[in-house]
Motif scaffolding. Structure first.
Motif, PDB file in Angstrom:
ATOM      1  N   THR A   1       0.827  -1.206   0.000  1.00 16.57           N
ATOM      2  CA  THR A   1       0.000   0.000   0.000  1.00 16.57           C
ATOM      3  C   THR A   1       0.859   1.252   0.000  1.00 16.57           C
ATOM      4  N   SER A   2       1.951   1.241   0.744  1.00 18.46           N
ATOM      5  CA  SER A   2       2.864   2.379   0.761  1.00 18.46           C
ATOM      6  C   SER A   2       3.485   2.595  -0.621  1.00 18.46           C
ATOM      7  N   SER A   3       3.812   1.509  -1.296  1.00 16.57           N
ATOM      8  CA  SER A   3       4.389   1.602  -2.631  1.00 16.57           C
ATOM      9  C   SER A   3       3.391   2.207  -3.621  1.00 16.57           C
ATOM     10  N   CYS A   4       2.121   1.785  -3.517  1.00 15.35           N
ATOM     11  CA  CYS A   4       1.083   2.351  -4.392  1.00 15.35           C
ATOM     12  C   CYS A   4       0.881   3.833  -4.107  1.00 15.35           C
ATOM     13  N   THR A   5       0.944   4.210  -2.836  1.00 13.66           N
ATOM     14  CA  THR A   5       0.787   5.609  -2.471  1.00 13.66           C
ATOM     15  C   THR A   5       1.928   6.447  -3.042  1.00 13.66           C
ATOM     16  N   ALA A   6       3.121   5.876  -3.095  1.00 13.70           N
ATOM     17  CA  ALA A   6       4.260   6.584  -3.685  1.00 13.70           C
ATOM     18  C   ALA A   6       4.021   6.842  -5.167  1.00 13.70           C
ATOM     19  N   LEU A   7       3.419   5.884  -5.862  1.00  4.08           N
ATOM     20  CA  LEU A   7       3.094   6.104  -7.275  1.00  4.08           C
ATOM     21  C   LEU A   7       2.025   7.183  -7.409  1.00  4.08           C
ATOM     22  N   GLY A   8       1.030   7.172  -6.507  1.00  8.03           N
ATOM     23  CA  GLY A   8       0.029   8.235  -6.517  1.00  8.03           C
ATOM     24  C   GLY A   8       0.648   9.597  -6.261  1.00  8.03           C
ATOM     25  N   MET A   9       1.676   9.617  -5.429  1.00  6.87           N
ATOM     26  CA  MET A   9       2.401  10.851  -5.156  1.00  6.87           C
ATOM     27  C   MET A   9       3.066  11.388  -6.429  1.00  6.87           C
ATOM     28  N   LEU A  10       3.620  10.488  -7.225  1.00  8.12           N
ATOM     29  CA  LEU A  10       4.250  10.898  -8.478  1.00  8.12           C
ATOM     30  C   LEU A  10       3.218  11.462  -9.447  1.00  8.12           C
TER      31      LEU A  10
END
Length: 262
Positions: free
Chosen positions: A148-157
């Motif tokens: 989930t943290s990894s997906c949030t990082a992509l959303g951040m990008l």
């Protein structure tokens, strides 16, 4: 509490409430829980009909994947909406630590993704009688947290791109459904065409879903440590790219006076 810590904890909470306080509980339930419910049921029953994989494969894959809804869409809105609502200039006028701003805004979406994923596993247990192996829940929770943290990082990008793009939500939709197709959610990554599998290995979810399936089947956490580490590194790469892009667009916006122009 240091200034950066206050920006992280208090700023993240206030920004989440400010951007999403208008959402009614009913809208949250239908969007964040209703959609995952029917997605899990649909693909599991489709898998039963095709007789290609067991129910655990589809339930775990989709229960982890639905956490990306909060990470991708939520984090995109959490950054890009500052420009849309006309609050970007006041935000960037503050001397607040930009890394603390980013991380604080990500935390509620990570927590939201965990809730949605837990709901997905609950659906599999209550409606489809699919249960992870006994004693696997702590390890499974850790895998889902990293994913989930990894997906949030992509959303951040994607949200950072929204500081310049006119319609960032088209990109968010495109990435979300690309992950559903290429990240091994309902078709194993090794069964995809080579080029599509390569794209999937560079996205969040792929390694996390593979690790979650093995843990749910009874594998110890040590056996999937490499997959979990890879998932974390993928997320770190996207988070780093998001931060660099955010600072670049901030500097360009100040130089050109175009922080909130479309």
């Amino acid at each position: 509490m240091t200034h950066a810590a206050r920006v992280f904890w208090v700023g993240g909470r206030i920004s989440y409430r400010a951007l999403f306080n208008w959402i009614s509980p009913l809208l949250y339930l239908t969007t964040m829980l209703g959609s995952p419910l029917f997605q899990i049921l649909f693909f599991t029953y489709l898998g039963r009909y095709a007789q290609s994989r067991d129910d655990l494969f589809y339930v775990v894959g989709n229960a982890v994947q639905v956490s990306a809804m909060a990470g991708i869409y939520g984090m995109t809105m959490g950054i890009a909406n500052e420009r849309q609502y006309g609050t970007l200039s006041p935000l960037l006028a503050t001397p607040a630590n930009r890394l603390a701003i980013f991380a604080g805004r990500a935390l509620p979406f990570v927590a939201n993704g965990l809730v949605v994923s837990a709901f997905g596993f609950g659906v599999g247990w209550l409606l489809l009688d699919v249960r992870p192996a006994e004693g696997s829940l702590p390890a499974l929770a850790l895998v889902v947290l990293v994913t989930t943290s990894s997906c949030t990082a992509l959303g951040m990008l994607i949200g950072s791109i929204g500081l310049r793009a006119r319609d960032v939500f088209f990109g968010a939709n495109l990435v979300y459904f690309l992950m559903l197709l290429a990240a091994g959610v309902n078709v194993a990554n090794e069964d995809l065409p080579g080029w599509l599998g390569a794209i999937g290995r560079g996205l969040p979810l792929t390694h996390g879903i593979e690790a979650a399936r093995e843990v749910a089947a009874g594998a110890p956490l040590g056996d999937v440590a490499g997959l979990v580490l890879t998932e974390a590194l993928v997320g770190l790469a996207y988070a780093s790219a998001a931060y660099v892009l955010f600072r670049f667009f901030e500097a360009e916006g100040r130089r050109r006076g175009s922080l909130e122009t479309f």
